[in-house]
Design an enzyme around this catalytic site. Structure first.
Site, PDB file in Angstrom:
ATOM      1  CG  ASN A  68      11.521  12.514  -7.655  1.00  0.00           C
ATOM      2  OD1 ASN A  68      11.021  13.659  -8.135  1.00  0.00           O
ATOM      3  ND2 ASN A  68      11.716  11.708  -8.939  1.00  0.00           N
ATOM      4  CE1 TYR A 111      13.616  10.076 -11.612  1.00  0.00           C
ATOM      5  CE2 TYR A 111      14.673  11.772 -13.200  1.00  0.00           C
ATOM      6  CZ  TYR A 111      13.602  11.150 -12.658  1.00  0.00           C
ATOM      7  OH  TYR A 111      12.302  11.390 -13.330  1.00  0.00           O
ATOM      8  CG  ASP A 144      12.072   7.980  -8.906  1.00  0.00           C
ATOM      9  OD1 ASP A 144      11.831   6.413  -9.098  1.00  0.00           O
ATOM     10  OD2 ASP A 144      11.445   8.925  -9.508  1.00  0.00           O
ATOM     11  CG  HIS A 181       8.477  10.315  -5.816  1.00  0.00           C
ATOM     12  ND1 HIS A 181       9.028   9.204  -6.169  1.00  0.00           N
ATOM     13  CD2 HIS A 181       8.171  10.979  -7.062  1.00  0.00           C
ATOM     14  CE1 HIS A 181       9.193   9.001  -7.401  1.00  0.00           C
ATOM     15  NE2 HIS A 181       8.674  10.148  -7.896  1.00  0.00           N
TER      16      HIS A 181
END
Length: 267
Positions: free
Chosen positions: A8, A113, A152, A256
């Site tokens: 991410n 995501y 993510d 991240h």
């Protein structure tokens, strides 16, 4: 060996300004799935179509400065699939699938995501809608092809996946409904399951070293008060080819850490 990374970015312009390209040059993944690009086509053009010799493919959100996913790869895909057929979430730039099909095999890499529900109930309900919609799509994919979904996920599945699990049981990312969704997805005999959490296959009991996200509040990163939110979810036959996993906590391109898994796999 096929080296696949997920990260991410929390903004592609921000991550590259912090040395992402230099790290890619040094670590040389075959493919990197990125999330939260926070850019539009015009922002990418002439600058981010390629990174460290990897060709980029993208799914941008309609809203500027929001969400968006991409995949950078050394290999030419046989097909590119933008979104998964949801008017609501395709508009948010949530998923991108690259297919690497041959006459002998159907195989995809997906960058995803998942929505966060941390900003309030409205977004939490959107997250629940996404999970409800995305599950049958994954089951359809599971029945038709082998794949690895990187991204993510915004869910810490088990108690060992975050530092302060007791105090987070009512918070987005560790809600019982979210965890149950993951449990079902990873179930070995449930017809609504069948995928493999590849990191946990390799490291079934790792705690602090498994975290991939740290809050910007307080000293979360310094004290390793983290969450494992980034995953490789794979078809069982592909997961069994995983040989090593690395989380690069010290590479601070965003909030991240890059997650890389090496597969004994040829595209």
């Amino acid at each position: 060996m096929f080296k696949l990374t997920s990260l991410n970015l929390n903004g592609i312009r921000s991550a590259t300004s912090k040395g992402l390209e230099r790290w890619l040059d040094a670590s040389r993944p075959d493919c990197i799935c990125v999330q939260e690009i926070k850019a539009q086509q015009a922002d990418v053009a002439g600058r981010f179509e390629q990174l460290a010799g990897l060709q980029g493919h993208f799914h941008f959100a309609e809203k500027k400065g929001y969400s968006g996913v991409g995949i950078y790869t050394r290999h030419e895909p046989s097909d590119v699939r933008i979104g998964y057929g949801s008017p609501e979430f395709d508009a948010e730039g949530r998923t991108l699938e690259l297919r690497f099909d041959t006459p002998a095999r159907k195989f995809s890499i997906v960058s995803a995501y998942f929505p966060s529900g941390s900003s309030g109930d409205e977004r939490q309900q959107a997250k629940f809608r996404f999970l409800e919609q995305f599950h049958p799509h994954l089951m359809q994919q599971r029945g038709e092809r082998e794949f690895i979904l990187c991204g993510d996920i915004n869910i810490a599945h088990q108690q060992i996946d975050l530092k302060n699990w007791r105090s987070n049981q009512k918070n987005s990312g560790f809600l019982p409904e979210e965890r149950a969704w993951m449990t079902k997805l990873l179930h070995t005999t449930d017809p609504g399951g069948g995928l493999v959490d590849v990191y946990r296959l390799l490291h079934p009991e790792t705690t602090g070293d498994a975290y991939t996200w740290w809050s910007n509040r307080g000293q979360a990163w310094a004290n390793n008060v983290g969450w494992r939110l980034d995953y490789h979810l794979a078809s069982p036959s592909i997961a069994q080819r995983a040989r090593a996993a690395s989380i690069y906590k010290e590479e601070r391109f965003s909030d991240h850490a890059p997650l890389t898994i090496d597969y004994e796999l040829a595209l």
